[in-house]
Design a protein around this motif. Sequence first.
Motif, PDB file in Angstrom:
ATOM      1  N   PRO A 153       0.997  -1.380  -0.100  1.00 45.37           N
ATOM      2  CA  PRO A 153       0.053  -0.060  -0.239  1.00 45.37           C
ATOM      3  C   PRO A 153       0.832   1.071  -0.016  1.00 45.37           C
ATOM      4  CG  PRO A 153      -0.249  -1.404   1.880  1.00 45.37           C
ATOM      5  CD  PRO A 153       0.723  -1.984   1.181  1.00 45.37           C
ATOM      6  N   VAL A 154       0.365   2.303  -0.744  1.00 46.92           N
ATOM      7  CA  VAL A 154       1.160   3.330  -0.820  1.00 46.92           C
ATOM      8  C   VAL A 154       0.721   4.402   0.456  1.00 46.92           C
ATOM      9  CG1 VAL A 154       1.408   3.215  -3.420  1.00 46.92           C
ATOM     10  CG2 VAL A 154      -0.527   4.504  -2.227  1.00 46.92           C
ATOM     11  N   HIS A 155       1.690   5.494   0.714  1.00 47.11           N
ATOM     12  CA  HIS A 155       1.416   6.436   1.600  1.00 47.11           C
ATOM     13  C   HIS A 155       0.428   7.267   1.173  1.00 47.11           C
ATOM     14  CE1 HIS A 155       4.694   4.946   4.045  1.00 47.11           C
ATOM     15  NE2 HIS A 155       4.494   5.759   5.065  1.00 47.11           N
ATOM     16  N   ALA A 156      -0.573   7.791   2.033  1.00 46.89           N
ATOM     17  CA  ALA A 156      -1.667   8.729   1.403  1.00 46.89           C
ATOM     18  C   ALA A 156      -1.394   9.988   2.128  1.00 46.89           C
ATOM     19  CB  ALA A 156      -2.999   8.040   1.722  1.00 46.89           C
ATOM     20  N   THR A 157      -1.608  11.162   1.323  1.00 41.28           N
ATOM     21  CA  THR A 157      -1.662  12.587   1.857  1.00 41.28           C
ATOM     22  C   THR A 157      -3.169  12.806   2.655  1.00 41.28           C
ATOM     23  OG1 THR A 157      -2.407  13.412  -0.023  1.00 41.28           O
ATOM     24  CG2 THR A 157       0.095  13.190   0.366  1.00 41.28           C
ATOM     25  N   VAL A 158      -4.117  12.012   2.245  1.00 40.90           N
ATOM     26  CA  VAL A 158      -5.475  12.279   2.915  1.00 40.90           C
ATOM     27  C   VAL A 158      -5.929  10.811   3.180  1.00 40.90           C
ATOM     28  CG1 VAL A 158      -7.730  13.197   2.412  1.00 40.90           C
ATOM     29  CG2 VAL A 158      -5.675  14.539   1.586  1.00 40.90           C
TER      30      VAL A 158
ATOM     31  N   GLY B  29      -8.788   4.455   4.845  1.00 44.25           N
ATOM     32  CA  GLY B  29      -8.460   4.258   3.586  1.00 44.25           C
ATOM     33  C   GLY B  29      -7.594   3.151   3.299  1.00 44.25           C
ATOM     34  N   GLY B  30      -6.692   2.640   4.327  1.00 39.89           N
ATOM     35  CA  GLY B  30      -5.983   1.391   4.319  1.00 39.89           C
ATOM     36  C   GLY B  30      -4.643   1.658   3.611  1.00 39.89           C
ATOM     37  N   ALA B  31      -4.250   2.792   3.408  1.00 45.74           N
ATOM     38  CA  ALA B  31      -2.703   3.401   3.019  1.00 45.74           C
ATOM     39  C   ALA B  31      -1.901   2.752   4.217  1.00 45.74           C
ATOM     40  CB  ALA B  31      -2.607   4.684   2.729  1.00 45.74           C
ATOM     41  N   ALA B  32      -0.619   2.669   3.773  1.00 49.10           N
ATOM     42  CA  ALA B  32       0.510   2.377   4.729  1.00 49.10           C
ATOM     43  C   ALA B  32       0.620   3.189   5.775  1.00 49.10           C
ATOM     44  CB  ALA B  32       1.698   2.275   4.036  1.00 49.10           C
ATOM     45  N   ASN B  33       0.150   4.350   5.874  1.00 45.67           N
ATOM     46  CA  ASN B  33       0.100   5.391   7.022  1.00 45.67           C
ATOM     47  C   ASN B  33      -1.194   5.603   7.602  1.00 45.67           C
ATOM     48  OD1 ASN B  33      -0.574   6.828   4.550  1.00 45.67           O
ATOM     49  ND2 ASN B  33       0.223   8.643   5.285  1.00 45.67           N
ATOM     50  N   ASP B  34      -2.021   4.494   7.388  1.00 44.85           N
ATOM     51  CA  ASP B  34      -3.543   4.947   7.974  1.00 44.85           C
ATOM     52  C   ASP B  34      -3.346   4.171   9.430  1.00 44.85           C
ATOM     53  OD1 ASP B  34      -6.002   4.773   8.653  1.00 44.85           O
ATOM     54  OD2 ASP B  34      -6.600   3.153   7.043  1.00 44.85           O
ATOM     55  N   ILE B  35      -3.901   5.026  10.183  1.00 47.00           N
ATOM     56  CA  ILE B  35      -3.700   4.629  11.764  1.00 47.00           C
ATOM     57  C   ILE B  35      -5.453   4.061  12.253  1.00 47.00           C
ATOM     58  CG2 ILE B  35      -1.813   5.875  12.422  1.00 47.00           C
ATOM     59  CD1 ILE B  35      -3.317   7.891  13.776  1.00 47.00           C
ATOM     60  N   ALA B  36      -6.239   4.241  11.448  1.00 44.13           N
ATOM     61  CA  ALA B  36      -7.522   3.899  12.046  1.00 44.13           C
ATOM     62  C   ALA B  36      -7.640   2.355  12.070  1.00 44.13           C
ATOM     63  CB  ALA B  36      -8.549   4.311  10.776  1.00 44.13           C
ATOM     64  N   GLY B  37      -8.205   1.853  13.324  1.00 42.95           N
ATOM     65  CA  GLY B  37      -8.153   0.639  13.559  1.00 42.95           C
ATOM     66  C   GLY B  37      -6.913   0.001  14.208  1.00 42.95           C
ATOM     67  N   ARG B  38      -6.063   0.946  14.533  1.00 41.73           N
ATOM     68  CA  ARG B  38      -4.610   0.635  15.164  1.00 41.73           C
ATOM     69  C   ARG B  38      -4.873   0.956  16.693  1.00 41.73           C
ATOM     70  NH1 ARG B  38      -1.037  -0.960  11.777  1.00 41.73           N
ATOM     71  NH2 ARG B  38      -0.955  -0.117   9.618  1.00 41.73           N
ATOM     72  N   ALA B  39      -4.144   0.513  17.698  1.00 41.53           N
ATOM     73  CA  ALA B  39      -4.223   0.847  18.903  1.00 41.53           C
ATOM     74  C   ALA B  39      -3.440   2.200  19.302  1.00 41.53           C
ATOM     75  CB  ALA B  39      -3.861  -0.332  19.867  1.00 41.53           C
ATOM     76  N   LEU B  40      -3.944   3.026  20.383  1.00 41.53           N
ATOM     77  CA  LEU B  40      -3.216   4.058  20.973  1.00 41.53           C
ATOM     78  C   LEU B  40      -2.918   3.727  22.361  1.00 41.53           C
ATOM     79  CD1 LEU B  40      -2.700   7.109  20.402  1.00 41.53           C
ATOM     80  CD2 LEU B  40      -4.527   7.753  21.379  1.00 41.53           C
TER      81      LEU B  40
END
Length: 183
Positions: free
Chosen positions: A35-40, A149-160
């Motif tokens: 997956p590519v890095h997204a800007t948005v 969006g699932g890009a390599a830099n997407d943090i949704a669904g990860r843990a804080l």
Amino acid sequence: MNFRPGLPCAVLLLSACAATPRTPSPPVPATPPPPVHATVGTAQEAFVPLASASGSLVSGRASLLAADGGVRVTGEVGGLVRNGAHGLQVHERGDCSAADASSAGAYFDPAAGADQRGVVAGAGTLRIVADAEGVARFDLQVPGAVLGGGAANDIAGRALVVSGATPGSFSARVACGVIRVVR
């Protein structure tokens, strides 16, 4: 000329093998491109309820908003070491089920994306500081991150994850929550 009685049979068998159609090997599945890095990202806002881990009494909440150059994280965490510095990190998996939050996996650096090799845990730790009551209020940014969006830099669904403080270093994971998209 020397005649061998078995030679014509061997030639006949070999020629029969050569004429037998071979079953083709199944095609090797193509490896999907990374997956590519997204800007948005595809989301604008997320929320994280932070629950205690490692036997601590730490809990809190964080709101995440898409921002230019990253994701803005605001919130409040209580039950921390008074007047102490603590760490706030994104971790690779949105799983806080282990008592010590180890199920959240390793530190996740949005700048490195899916490839976390060589990423030093703590290199991108956001620093939060508790007041005299053990409460930290924060307004920080996770640089390079997006929401959804699932890009390599997407943090949704990860843990804080909140790391507890000890003099001079960060220690146990004292709170954990999953980043859930709101809109």
